[in-house]
Write an enzyme that holds these catalytic residues in place. Structure first.
Site, PDB file in Angstrom:
ATOM      1  CB  CYS A 484      -0.957  -0.039   1.178  1.00 22.84           C
ATOM      2  SG  CYS A 484      -2.335   1.134   1.018  1.00 22.84           S
ATOM      3  CG  HIS A 616      -3.664  -3.834   2.630  1.00 21.04           C
ATOM      4  ND1 HIS A 616      -2.805  -3.385   3.611  1.00 21.04           N
ATOM      5  CD2 HIS A 616      -4.210  -2.712   2.075  1.00 21.04           C
ATOM      6  CE1 HIS A 616      -2.834  -2.068   3.667  1.00 21.04           C
ATOM      7  NE2 HIS A 616      -3.674  -1.628   2.746  1.00 21.04           N
ATOM      8  CD  GLU A 618      -1.500  -6.598   4.829  1.00 15.29           C
ATOM      9  OE1 GLU A 618      -1.796  -5.466   5.242  1.00 15.29           O
ATOM     10  OE2 GLU A 618      -0.986  -6.796   3.708  1.00 15.29           O
TER      11      GLU A 618
END
Length: 638
Positions: A484, A616, A618
């Site tokens: 990001c 993102h 994750e």
């Protein structure tokens, strides 16, 4: 006179017999008034046919709920941060391992509508779901441990439920009633919970059989009382054996294990009308049998229903700890789980379900984590701006790095670097030499690390330090991953150092419009009038135009398109794309419109591993299934 005062004649025997037949309470020898005639045999049928219609408010006190769903509520007492989320996730994982379809939700008592605008220092990270919901970080625990894909409705806050109730009142849906916490707000909570409990979330498209509910906060908090009352009412809206209440408490060890905090916590819960079915005791060491008996005696619960949740080497041992104490067997006895139909997931038959399911899977993964912890460390320089918030501010990122380190059998070692410590003096400070020394020391730590990671964030604090980290990683040919904002600062650094645009920056950090080169710009469709839930949020397609030539695409198995979750207001200014490509920056991933750049990288001949993504990754990392960008980064750094 004597005639007038004469007592009435006693009832004749025949009349007494009739009285006794109609009224068994009639006493011999007493003159009672004649009773009403006996009702006809069809009296009950007559009453039912003539009964008035039910009050419109009846549904508010007894909302209609799906009767077949089972619920497991997890609350906490004594103090916060007991691990309610870990307990909820671990119990859910064990139930999933037994073949049950499980969903999970979090009840948060705060008045915020969602977690989107909450400070990472106070509340930890904001976890983004597939549908764009910005939620509590515990939903990340649920998704990672239970391999689910939840929605924004799975996180219910006080602000969200009051907003819903007030909108219903404005539409006139309460029929002119005085809208109150009980029954209207609690009834709305029950309706919401029931809706979530019927929503498929495991990829099968089938309704869940069991709904895990974590109650945020601590028992006794004023703001959580409506939720407790709603859950109490929910229990009595369901058939018997439909809801089990697990209460997490703390057992401090001060010259012995102390039970008084737990006693008071359970007493508070009892005062709110709830008797816990299971007590989960957090403690440094296993709960002793003597401690169990004392809690059982004081809390009206069998000692077999007191679970020890003691410290373990890593959290992936928790399912095994709970299983050893037969938590699923206890829930089976309370909820009659044997009555539920268990069928093999259709995803298993087509090879698309790689989740950890069985207890053996979890035990093996926990041992794999233990083995990785004994291996050679891989040092990741974590250049963040919320480091003082602790690991919770970056929980999903740390989880993705950890999943990746375990996959390559390396011990993850994070070197927390405050981004502001990489920013050189501006010239007007009194301690310029001290700042220079701090910058030099921080750069030395960066150089000593095996890889450099720059996470997301908002605001201009520490941005110059993050930009410097991205530039040094490129200059030193050090493995780099940016997420990001980590991608945006990599672009800014490239524009300044390679294109020579010294004033290159983001529109976010140039409110006075002093720069002529906004290489990062505000997304045109995003409103500037409001902030909450006002971003590019949720799962979006990312396309790789040349997957055969892309490191990013290779990490995803050579896929030409993938789905990942986004959370940003700013994007790359495509006007600079051609100039940067001419200097060697590769725009490897883009959105479906081909106007938004989602992945940048440097070729393998120019850099061993330099990758940054706007999304993102994750949020979709799972135990045993690390996120591809994180896996590639950690593998390159190892």
């Amino acid at each position: 006179m004597a005639e007038a005062r004469r007592m009435p004649d006693a009832p004749e025997p025949e009349r007494l017999a009739k009285l006794r037949k109609v009224d068994s309470t009639a006493s011999d020898g007493l003159a009672l008034p004649p009773p009403s005639p006996a009702p006809p045999d069809e009296f009950e049928e007559l009453m039912r046919s003539a009964a008035p219609p039910p009050s419109p408010a009846t549904a508010l006190f007894r909302p209609q709920v799906e009767k077949a769903t089972k619920y497991v509520v997890v609350s906490g007492g004594v103090c916060s941060s007991l691990g309610k989320g870990v307990a909820t996730s671990s119990i859910g994982a064990l139930l999933r391992g037994h073949g049950f379809r499980v969903t999970a939700m979090k009840l948060d008592p705060y008045i915020n509508v969602d977690a989107g605008l909450m400070s990472p220092y106070e509340h930890g990270e904001v976890y983004v779901l597939d549908d764009g919901g910005e939620t509590d970080l515990d939903l990340g625990n649920y998704e990672r441990m239970m391999y689910l894909s939840l929605g924004r409705s799975n996180n219910l806050t006080t602000g969200k439920i009051y907003d819903w109730v007030i909108k219903k009142e404005r539409r006139g849906e309460y029929l002119g009633k005085t809208v109150q916490v009980v029954p209207h707000v609690t009834g709305a909570m029950i309706e919401w919970i029931n809706g979530v409990a019927q929503t498929p979330c495991d990829g099968t498209g089938q309704k869940p059989q069991i709904c895990m509910i974590e109650l945020g906060g601590t028992i006794g908090d004023i703001e959580s009382m409506p939720f407790i009352e709603a859950l109490r009412q929910l229990k009595f809206s369901l058939p018997e054996n439909s809801l089990a209440w697990c209460h997490c408490s703390y057992i401090p060890n001060m010259s012995g294990q102390k039970t008084k905090p737990t006693q008071h916590s359970v007493k508070t819960l009892l005062g709110l009308g709830v008797q816990p079915d299971i007590i989960i005791c957090r403690s440094p060491d296993p709960v002793m049998e003597e401690t169990r008996k004392k809690i059982a005696n004081q809390c009206n619960i069998s000692s077999s229903r007191i679970i020890s949740a003691h410290d373990v080497n890593n959290l992936f041992h928790v399912p095994g700890v709970l299983a050893e104490q037969h938590v699923v067997g206890l829930l089976n006895g309370m909820l009659r789980l044997d009555d539920l139909e268990v069928s093999k997931s259709p995803l298993l038959s087509i090879g698309k379900d790689r989740s950890l399911r069985s207890l053996n899977d979890w035990n093996n993964f926990a041992k794999q984590v233990d083995q990785a912890e004994k291996s050679t460390p891989v040092v990741i320089a974590f250049v963040g701006k919320y480091n003082k918030g602790g690991g919770d501010a970056y929980q999903s990122v740390l989880a993705a790095l950890h999943h990746s380190a375990v996959a390559v059998t390396r011990k993850l070692k994070i070197d927390w670097i405050d981004a502001t410590h990489l920013e050189p003096p501006k010239g007007d400070e009194d301690n310029i030499e001290e700042i220079k020394a701090r910058v030099a020391e921080t750069e030395a730590r960066l150089k000593a690390a095996d890889g450099i990671f720059v996470p997301g964030g908002f605001g201009d604090r520490g941005v110059e330090g993050k930009t410097r980290a991205a530039g040094l990683a490129r200059e030193w040919k050090k493995p780099y991953l940016g997420v990001c904002l980590g991608m945006q600062v990599a672009v800014i650094s490239f524009a300044r150092d390679v294109l020579g645009l010294k004033d290159a920056t983001s529109e976010e950090f140039d409110k006075d419009k002093q720069s002529a080169n906004h290489v990062i710009m505000y997304m045109p469709e995003i409103s500037k009038e409001t902030m909450g839930a006002n971003m590019r949020l949720g799962t979006r397609w990312v396309e790789f135009p040349k997957p055969a030539d892309s490191i990013g695409a290779a990490l995803y198995g050579g896929a030409s398109r993938i789905k990942e979750r986004h959370r940003h207001r700013y994007e790359f200014n495509i006007e600079y794309k051609a100039r940067m490509e001419a200097k060697g920056l590769i725009f490897a991933g883009q959105d479906e419109s081909k106007e938004r750049m989602d992945v940048i990288e440097l070729s393998a001949k120019d850099h061993p591993f330099y990758l940054a993504v706007q999304y993102h990754p994750e949020y979709k990392s799972r135990p045993g299934q690390p996120s591809p960008p994180f896996y590639g980064f950690v593998a390159a750094a190892s």
